[in-house]
Design an enzyme around this catalytic site. Structure first.
Site, PDB file in Angstrom:
ATOM      1  CG  ASP A 185     -19.330 -31.859  -8.156  1.00 17.03           C
ATOM      2  OD1 ASP A 185     -20.393 -31.548  -7.580  1.00 17.03           O
ATOM      3  OD2 ASP A 185     -18.302 -31.159  -8.139  1.00 17.03           O
ATOM      4  NE  ARG A 186     -23.370 -37.639 -15.681  1.00 18.43           N
ATOM      5  CZ  ARG A 186     -24.121 -37.489 -16.763  1.00 18.43           C
ATOM      6  NH1 ARG A 186     -24.754 -36.349 -16.974  1.00 18.43           N
ATOM      7  NH2 ARG A 186     -24.235 -38.472 -17.634  1.00 18.43           N
TER       8      ARG A 186
END
Length: 362
Positions: A185-186
């Site tokens: 995930d970012r």
């Protein structure tokens, strides 16, 4: 650390009057070759002429359709399958099917195609390229592993001009192949594997499918993690919010998912845990921690507003989830490797503040 030399392509020019056109030497299969000048296309389109590409060892065993998708980036799949069906694509001068497996040394004839001209993309600057190169914790001729910073996506898209993989490609213009093996995930930091050869990509993704690669995350969660919760085995279902945002929840209609947990340290109000996902679902650790009653600190998707506000007030700046360690076997050699990635400053400083507060209260 040495870098691969830049690929220098010969400048293409047409024959002069009275001269016969020289036959083109087949290109070697690797990154898509841009050898034909745009011609005869509408505004915003590029038409590429016939190309002949020789399959190299790294592309051996690849399906023809997947090979063409890589060679003709930007060309719709429907067109690729149409030219194969019509016999315009030839392998060693013979007609083939989309699922034909290529061999090293095969010559693939790629017919003229028209693709849309991509708008000019914002190139990653030298500073962000340097940050990503300095974040590499392991590299050999087959792969590299990066300690991805929080806040950087693994790839561009959804309003992002570029991500980790685009930055690496910009920093290494001479490298023919760079592909993500898996994703983070970012807002999650930590270890990400990147393949430098297609054979390494196939090997590592196969290892992931057979659960032979072990991932260990460190997460700071709200509350005191109970000693009797060492595994969460709850099905996870992806869904969309009214605004189009994708979320995940525990749901019997979802996919089987398993995460093991181990408490590493208690701080009074927060716990540092090691989370090891056995399956690889979207937001798996975040949602399993929430289901156990202990959402990850700084999680603006799954933490309640009151707890999130308290975390921010205490100086929390980021999602407190970090891909800490990887255990896997190297491509080709099979040598076992364990890699660990240090916390970034924001993660470490918040842990230090919690430890200081805990010690002062004793």
């Amino acid at each position: 650390m040495s870098k691969a030399p830049r690929n220098r392509q010969a400048r293409q020019s047409g024959p002069r009057r009275g001269q016969a056109a020289r036959p083109q030497k087949p290109a070697t299969g690797g990154r898509p070759q841009q050898v034909s000048a745009p011609s005869g296309g509408k505004a915003g389109e590029i038409r590429q002429g016939v190309r002949r590409v020789v399959v190299d060892e790294d592309n051996e065993g690849q399906r023809l359709d997947n090979f063409l998708l890589a060679q003709l980036r930007g060309v719709p799949k429907s067109i690729i399958y149409r030219v194969i069906r019509k016999g315009e694509v030839r392998v060693n001068k013979g007609r083939v099917k989309p699922d034909t497996r290529l061999k090293a040394g095969d010559e693939v004839r790629i017919p003229p195609v028209t693709r849309k001209e991509k708008p000019e993309q914002v190139a990653p600057g030298s500073r962000v390229q340097g940050v990503m190169e300095n974040a590499i914790v392991f590299e050999n001729e087959h792969m590299l592993v990066v300690n991805k910073p929080s806040g950087i996506a693994v790839h561009g898209g959804s309003g992002l001009s570029f991500g980790l993989i685009e930055v690496l490609r910009s920093a290494r213009p001479g490298t023919r192949f760079l592909e993500l093996v898996h994703r983070l995930d970012r807002d999650t930091s930590g270890l990400v594997m990147v393949a430098k050869k297609r054979s390494a990509l196939r090997y590592l993704q196969d290892e992931l499918r057979h659960k032979r690669i072990r991932k260990h995350y460190h997460a700071l969660v709200a509350g005191d993690w109970p000693d009797d919760v060492s595994r969460v085995e709850q099905p996870l279902l992806r869904y969309e919010m009214p605004n189009g945002e994708r979320r995940v929840r525990v749901d019997e209609a979802g996919k089987a998912s398993l995460t093991t947990f181990r408490c590493l340290s208690a701080f009074g109000g927060y716990s540092l845990v090691e989370a090891s996902p056995v399956t690889g679902r979207t937001h798996q650790i975040r949602v399993h921690a929430l289901w156990a009653g202990h959402p990850i600190a700084g999680d603006d998707k799954y933490m309640d507003d009151v707890s999130l506000k308290a975390f921010r007030a205490a100086g929390g700046q980021r999602l407190m989830l970090h891909a800490r360690a990887l255990e896997f076997s190297l491509p080709v050699t099979g040598e076992p490797v364990r890699l660990e990635a240090a916390y970034d400053d924001a993660f470490q400083q918040f842990l230090d503040r919690l430890a200081l507060r805990r010690n002062s209260n004793r």
